[in-house]
Design an enzyme around this catalytic site. Sequence first.
Site, PDB file in Angstrom:
ATOM      1  N   ARG A  64      34.081 -17.023 -23.596  1.00 57.22           N
ATOM      2  CA  ARG A  64      33.565 -15.994 -22.691  1.00 57.22           C
ATOM      3  C   ARG A  64      33.084 -14.764 -23.461  1.00 57.22           C
ATOM      4  O   ARG A  64      32.065 -14.167 -23.131  1.00 57.22           O
ATOM      5  CB  ARG A  64      34.680 -15.598 -21.709  1.00 57.22           C
ATOM      6  CG  ARG A  64      34.271 -14.546 -20.705  1.00 57.22           C
ATOM      7  CD  ARG A  64      35.263 -14.455 -19.577  1.00 57.22           C
ATOM      8  NE  ARG A  64      36.477 -13.740 -19.941  1.00 57.22           N
ATOM      9  CZ  ARG A  64      36.790 -12.531 -19.458  1.00 57.22           C
ATOM     10  NH1 ARG A  64      35.991 -11.927 -18.621  1.00 57.22           N
ATOM     11  NH2 ARG A  64      37.910 -11.941 -19.814  1.00 57.22           N
ATOM     12  N   ARG A  90      31.089 -13.765 -12.078  1.00 57.86           N
ATOM     13  CA  ARG A  90      31.985 -13.915 -13.221  1.00 57.86           C
ATOM     14  C   ARG A  90      32.562 -12.551 -13.576  1.00 57.86           C
ATOM     15  O   ARG A  90      31.894 -11.534 -13.375  1.00 57.86           O
ATOM     16  CB  ARG A  90      31.223 -14.453 -14.443  1.00 57.86           C
ATOM     17  CG  ARG A  90      30.699 -15.861 -14.287  1.00 57.86           C
ATOM     18  CD  ARG A  90      31.834 -16.881 -14.330  1.00 57.86           C
ATOM     19  NE  ARG A  90      31.342 -18.236 -14.190  1.00 57.86           N
ATOM     20  CZ  ARG A  90      31.099 -18.853 -13.037  1.00 57.86           C
ATOM     21  NH1 ARG A  90      31.294 -18.221 -11.898  1.00 57.86           N
ATOM     22  NH2 ARG A  90      30.670 -20.112 -13.016  1.00 57.86           N
ATOM     23  N   LEU A  92      33.403  -9.832 -16.351  1.00 55.00           N
ATOM     24  CA  LEU A  92      32.809  -9.517 -17.657  1.00 55.00           C
ATOM     25  C   LEU A  92      33.909  -9.224 -18.671  1.00 55.00           C
ATOM     26  O   LEU A  92      34.896  -8.534 -18.360  1.00 55.00           O
ATOM     27  CB  LEU A  92      31.887  -8.309 -17.535  1.00 55.00           C
ATOM     28  CG  LEU A  92      30.573  -8.586 -16.792  1.00 55.00           C
ATOM     29  CD1 LEU A  92      29.869  -7.274 -16.467  1.00 55.00           C
ATOM     30  CD2 LEU A  92      29.662  -9.500 -17.611  1.00 55.00           C
ATOM     31  N   HIS A 108      30.468  -5.009  -3.759  1.00 53.21           N
ATOM     32  CA  HIS A 108      31.532  -5.880  -3.230  1.00 53.21           C
ATOM     33  C   HIS A 108      31.527  -5.800  -1.705  1.00 53.21           C
ATOM     34  O   HIS A 108      31.477  -4.700  -1.143  1.00 53.21           O
ATOM     35  CB  HIS A 108      32.888  -5.429  -3.790  1.00 53.21           C
ATOM     36  CG  HIS A 108      33.998  -6.337  -3.409  1.00 53.21           C
ATOM     37  ND1 HIS A 108      34.122  -7.619  -3.915  1.00 53.21           N
ATOM     38  CD2 HIS A 108      35.015  -6.180  -2.525  1.00 53.21           C
ATOM     39  CE1 HIS A 108      35.180  -8.201  -3.381  1.00 53.21           C
ATOM     40  NE2 HIS A 108      35.738  -7.353  -2.542  1.00 53.21           N
ATOM     41  N   ASP A 144      37.331  -5.786  -9.373  1.00 60.14           N
ATOM     42  CA  ASP A 144      36.931  -4.864  -8.298  1.00 60.14           C
ATOM     43  C   ASP A 144      37.827  -3.622  -8.240  1.00 60.14           C
ATOM     44  O   ASP A 144      38.149  -3.131  -7.150  1.00 60.14           O
ATOM     45  CB  ASP A 144      36.924  -5.596  -6.935  1.00 60.14           C
ATOM     46  CG  ASP A 144      36.005  -6.803  -6.939  1.00 60.14           C
ATOM     47  OD1 ASP A 144      34.917  -6.715  -7.533  1.00 60.14           O
ATOM     48  OD2 ASP A 144      36.377  -7.849  -6.372  1.00 60.14           O
TER      49      ASP A 144
HETATM   50  C1  GRF Z   1      26.844 -10.291  -1.745  1.00 60.02           C
HETATM   51  O1  GRF Z   1      27.493 -10.479  -0.524  1.00 60.02           O
HETATM   52  C2  GRF Z   1      27.691  -9.441  -2.660  1.00 60.02           C
HETATM   53  O2  GRF Z   1      28.459  -8.508  -2.005  1.00 60.02           O
HETATM   54  C3  GRF Z   1      28.579 -10.477  -3.288  1.00 60.02           C
HETATM   55  O3  GRF Z   1      27.763 -11.601  -3.490  1.00 60.02           O
HETATM   56  C4  GRF Z   1      26.726 -11.593  -2.498  1.00 60.02           C
HETATM   57  C5  GRF Z   1      25.410 -11.736  -3.219  1.00 60.02           C
HETATM   58  O4  GRF Z   1      24.353 -11.971  -2.340  1.00 60.02           O
HETATM   59  N1  GRF Z   1      29.184  -9.939  -4.497  1.00 60.02           N
HETATM   60  P1  GRF Z   1      22.857 -12.092  -2.893  1.00 60.02           P
HETATM   61  O5  GRF Z   1      22.866 -13.178  -3.957  1.00 60.02           O
HETATM   62  O6  GRF Z   1      22.454 -10.772  -3.428  1.00 60.02           O
HETATM   63  O7  GRF Z   1      22.042 -12.511  -1.705  1.00 60.02           O
END
Ligand code: GRF
Length: 210
Positions: A64, A90, A92, A108, A144
């Site tokens: 990774r 993923r 980081l 998020h 997060d």
């Molecule tokens: C979103 O819901 C974001 O919050 C989450 O993954 C999703 C990505 O959606 N982390 P997209 O690929 O931008 O349509």
Amino acid sequence: MRVGVLASGTGTNLQALMDEVHGREGISIVAVGGENPSAFALERARMARIATSVFEEQEYMADRVARDLAMAQWLVSHGVELVVLAGYMRLLAPEFLARFRNRVINLHPALLPAFPGLSAIQQAIDYGVKVYGATVHFVDEGTDTGPVILQRAIPLPDGIDIYTAHALIRPIEHSLLCEAVRLIAAGNVAFDKDNPRATIVTPIESGAGR
Ligand code: GRF
């Protein structure tokens, strides 16, 4: 401000960034990368003639750190100043974050610190909360856990299914992420010197001319 985006999926958030902020207010999306070669996000970037690169896990023998450092190096080679995780699935490596200290943000689909990690919307439904939302935050070594930049809440209707809940939050995500990138580009996001967890966000209107 030169922006790099990492994405793993369909890329609707990337699309929002390309439509709403790319080429405006001194902001350019210059590189889009990820680990998933079939992510439609990469196709969206190619259609917009933005540089793309895929860093597949098997190419780096599951190392990774090596993979993330290669990705960081690629972003640096494009002069990226801000890295946006737009559905990048993923974690980081700390070594990547060290290259972009306080310059990586994530979107998020929950009101952090509630429901971090995977399946956040399902977690909210299962818990039975009455509001949910989206958060844009700086990325640190945790899952997060970094300082919050922007959040927006909406009601979570009783009995709602995951697909409808996701559809309701999508436009909120798109506008919040675009707003966060604009605010950072304008220099309107600072850290509170008395509380390293807290950011101080100045609305762009009242920040004009600072
Ligand atoms: C979103 O819901 C974001 O919050 C989450 O993954 C999703 C990505 O959606 N982390 P997209 O690929 O931008 O349509």
